[in-house]
Write a protein that holds these residues in place. Sequence first.
Motif, PDB file in Angstrom:
ATOM      1  N   VAL A 234      -0.460   7.578  10.005  1.00 21.89           N
ATOM      2  CA  VAL A 234       0.444   6.095  10.577  1.00 21.89           C
ATOM      3  C   VAL A 234      -0.905   5.516  10.528  1.00 21.89           C
ATOM      4  O   VAL A 234      -0.150   4.260   9.721  1.00 21.89           O
ATOM      5  N   GLY A 235      -1.671   5.536  12.088  1.00 16.95           N
ATOM      6  CA  GLY A 235      -2.685   4.756  12.848  1.00 16.95           C
ATOM      7  C   GLY A 235      -3.726   4.272  11.105  1.00 16.95           C
ATOM      8  O   GLY A 235      -3.847   2.944  10.933  1.00 16.95           O
ATOM      9  N   ALA A 236      -3.867   5.445   9.732  1.00 13.76           N
ATOM     10  CA  ALA A 236      -4.553   5.514   8.614  1.00 13.76           C
ATOM     11  C   ALA A 236      -3.658   4.206   8.417  1.00 13.76           C
ATOM     12  O   ALA A 236      -4.494   3.165   7.838  1.00 13.76           O
ATOM     13  N   PHE A 237      -2.723   4.238   7.439  1.00 18.65           N
ATOM     14  CA  PHE A 237      -1.714   3.123   7.096  1.00 18.65           C
ATOM     15  C   PHE A 237      -1.278   2.002   7.498  1.00 18.65           C
ATOM     16  O   PHE A 237      -1.981   0.689   6.595  1.00 18.65           O
TER      17      PHE A 237
ATOM     18  N   THR B  37      -2.499   6.907   0.316  1.00 23.67           N
ATOM     19  CA  THR B  37      -3.150   7.805   0.574  1.00 23.67           C
ATOM     20  C   THR B  37      -2.142   8.944   2.123  1.00 23.67           C
ATOM     21  O   THR B  37      -2.347   9.486   2.008  1.00 23.67           O
ATOM     22  N   PRO B  38      -2.353   8.007   3.278  1.00 21.94           N
ATOM     23  CA  PRO B  38      -1.543   8.008   4.255  1.00 21.94           C
ATOM     24  C   PRO B  38      -0.319   9.037   4.366  1.00 21.94           C
ATOM     25  O   PRO B  38       0.390   9.466   5.115  1.00 21.94           O
ATOM     26  N   LEU B  39       0.013   7.810   3.638  1.00 21.28           N
ATOM     27  CA  LEU B  39       1.937   8.504   3.861  1.00 21.28           C
ATOM     28  C   LEU B  39       1.756   9.778   2.215  1.00 21.28           C
ATOM     29  O   LEU B  39       2.832  10.069   2.782  1.00 21.28           O
ATOM     30  N   LEU B  40       1.229  10.085   1.494  1.00 24.93           N
ATOM     31  CA  LEU B  40       1.309  10.956   0.589  1.00 24.93           C
ATOM     32  C   LEU B  40       0.932  12.112   1.557  1.00 24.93           C
ATOM     33  O   LEU B  40       1.174  13.475   1.545  1.00 24.93           O
ATOM     34  N   LEU B  41      -0.356  12.240   2.514  1.00 28.61           N
ATOM     35  CA  LEU B  41      -0.773  13.363   3.238  1.00 28.61           C
ATOM     36  C   LEU B  41       0.289  13.390   4.610  1.00 28.61           C
ATOM     37  O   LEU B  41       0.157  14.624   4.948  1.00 28.61           O
TER      38      LEU B  41
END
Length: 148
Positions: A101-104, A118-122
């Motif tokens: 969530v932070g990365a997004f 990418t972070p959402l897919l992970l």
Amino acid sequence: MSEHTAPVVSAASVSAPVSARGRWACIALRIVQVALALFFAFASALPKLVAHASAAETFDDMGWGSTGMYAIGVLELAGAIGLLVPVLQSAAATGLSALMVGAFVVQVMVFDGQYAVTPLLLMVPLVLIARARREHNADLLRLVRRRG
């Protein structure tokens, strides 16, 4: 008079039988866990922990510097290891989801959303792991209380 011994019954033998479909689902989930653990350990955490130029540049662009880079790298490595430890699986997947969530947010706010997907897919498989392995949370809580 002959002696009879009672059969030893373990908790595993008392539980309901697992269908072939359920067994394959467990195997598939375990494969996803291992793949994510490898990804987070080697593709994500390792470049941060060895201060690879691409990671250092990214964290400098964010204004977090090497301290932020190492902190995120340690969290990712801890999460990767946790995905492989049965009692930590759900907690690790939850923690890595929060990190994603932070990365997004960072991708959207700092880098104009270029790699925001990418972070959402992970997060999708991480949330599934956290939910599927949530029964381990009670075990983890008992273990922490016993030691504390």
